[in-house]
Design an enzyme around this catalytic site. Sequence first.
Site, mmCIF file in Angstrom:
data_model
loop_
_atom_site.group_PDB
_atom_site.id
_atom_site.type_symbol
_atom_site.label_atom_id
_atom_site.label_comp_id
_atom_site.label_asym_id
_atom_site.label_seq_id
_atom_site.Cartn_x
_atom_site.Cartn_y
_atom_site.Cartn_z
ATOM 1 N N MET A 9 46.546 52.307 32.212
ATOM 2 C CA MET A 9 45.415 52.617 33.095
ATOM 3 C C MET A 9 44.903 54.022 32.767
ATOM 4 O O MET A 9 44.737 54.886 33.628
ATOM 5 C CB MET A 9 45.820 52.489 34.571
ATOM 6 C CG MET A 9 46.140 51.051 34.962
ATOM 7 S SD MET A 9 47.247 50.906 36.386
ATOM 8 C CE MET A 9 48.840 51.274 35.681
ATOM 9 N N LYS B 155 44.195 43.469 41.603
ATOM 10 C CA LYS B 155 43.774 44.764 42.145
ATOM 11 C C LYS B 155 43.039 45.537 41.056
ATOM 12 O O LYS B 155 43.496 45.587 39.909
ATOM 13 C CB LYS B 155 44.992 45.561 42.632
ATOM 14 C CG LYS B 155 45.604 44.991 43.895
ATOM 15 C CD LYS B 155 46.808 45.776 44.341
ATOM 16 C CE LYS B 155 48.049 45.345 43.615
ATOM 17 N NZ LYS B 155 49.277 45.890 44.170
ATOM 18 N N ASP C 260 47.436 38.153 38.704
ATOM 19 C CA ASP C 260 46.756 39.440 38.733
ATOM 20 C C ASP C 260 45.429 39.416 37.981
ATOM 21 O O ASP C 260 45.122 38.466 37.248
ATOM 22 C CB ASP C 260 47.644 40.515 38.100
ATOM 23 C CG ASP C 260 48.692 41.031 39.079
ATOM 24 O OD1 ASP C 260 48.623 40.661 40.251
ATOM 25 O OD2 ASP C 260 49.573 41.793 38.654
#
Length: 467
Positions: free
Chosen positions: A382, A269, A247
Amino acid sequence: MDYLPVFLDLKYKNILVVGAGEVAFNKIKLLLRAHAVVNIIAKDMCSEIRSLLVQKKVFWLSKEFQISYLKNIFLVIAATSNTELNQTIFKKCNKLKMLVNVVDDQSKCSFIFPSIIDRSPIIIAMSSGGTAPVLLRLLRKKIESILPIRLGNVAKIAGCWRSIVKKQFSNLLERKRFWEKLFNSIFVQYIINGKEKKAVSFLESIIKKPNVLIGEIILVGAGPGNSDLLTLRALQVMQEADVVLYDNLVSQEILNLIRRDAKCIYVGKRAGLKNITQEKIIKLLIFLANQGKKVVRLKGGDSFIFGRGGEELEAAKNANINFQVVPGITSGIGASAYSGIPLTHRNYAQGVIFITGHKCVNNTANNWSILCDPSYTLVVYMGSLNALEISEKLILYGRLRSTPIAIISQSTTINQKVIIGRLDEINKLFKLTISPSLLIIGQVVLLHQKLAWFKDLTNLNNTETIF
């Protein structure tokens, strides 16, 4: 090569140890592990050796050394502080062509003790020939970390099946290929995980169908960024991988620890960018595993904390693919520890809640009445996503506008940055950070200034207070 490395069979052989202090005890422990018969000559004994004597694990011959005691002895260790006596023992043994080791005097050794990594029956011995013992200790620590504790059981089970495999594959090359394939398969992981019956069952099946390659998927949590925070198991698995899908949050420092001949595929991503879809990642995982490969899915933090690891394993299960999970330190834990913010504290917070700044796929609403409880620390992964909405909802449902918050980016690394402020300033504060960032909300944030140990350690002014 100054020394020829050899492995001696000391079972039931008489070994003479002259001296019975702490240094002698360290050697005696090794000798007993090798099932040697240990005979001791010494005036005084340390408590540990006296205990072995009481348990009849060693034998005390005399207080004084005499040449007659060398009769029927396989090798000798002199571990006394008497240099004259050590010299005498060395000369007598040399004359009789006996193996002798005078501890801490390399010039009076016909053999030396190596640094040992014991995964019996797998034994790894290392030596610097006495030139750099500290360097050797560091190397040993590195090698120890990548060798599973149950590795010896792999060799034991394989040893029990050697004759059967030999009958099945009469050709030497065929046998070699069989063992290589077996040791690169899930057979080893079954044993390491304590599932020896499954391992034997797998071995039996692969003997019957030797050309069938069976792959597996391993979810590995890479931790919050600092490679020192990888688990030993994660490092071991990364060294065994055929393919690694990693990732965006996995640091280059960690990627450098992957086996060199493994294929690495980036499937990261990032919000606001064109990314590979989760569906494509899952299809790729299954495709590679079906080719018989050991596929490591390497994720930042922990795979089961907002890492979609559950979805990927569900797909593996539905496709009848073997899988396992290696947990990692989730970024919420790593960031809080490295910024000196305990997530729970008797005087500030009785619990902690983890949420994500991402909205759920089905738009399920957060339970704001619980999230606004000031007795709980709130950790938002996030955090830059929907930060303003989160702040407004918390204030609306009862959190004080002055509630302390911390925004942490690049946590646990030397580039870590911590911004301290208030809940009602959240939009302004996030403009000062880089993504991805972690948000901590609650009274525990007040402890940052007092407990920010990592800032002092790195000598970086990595904290901004806007409060």
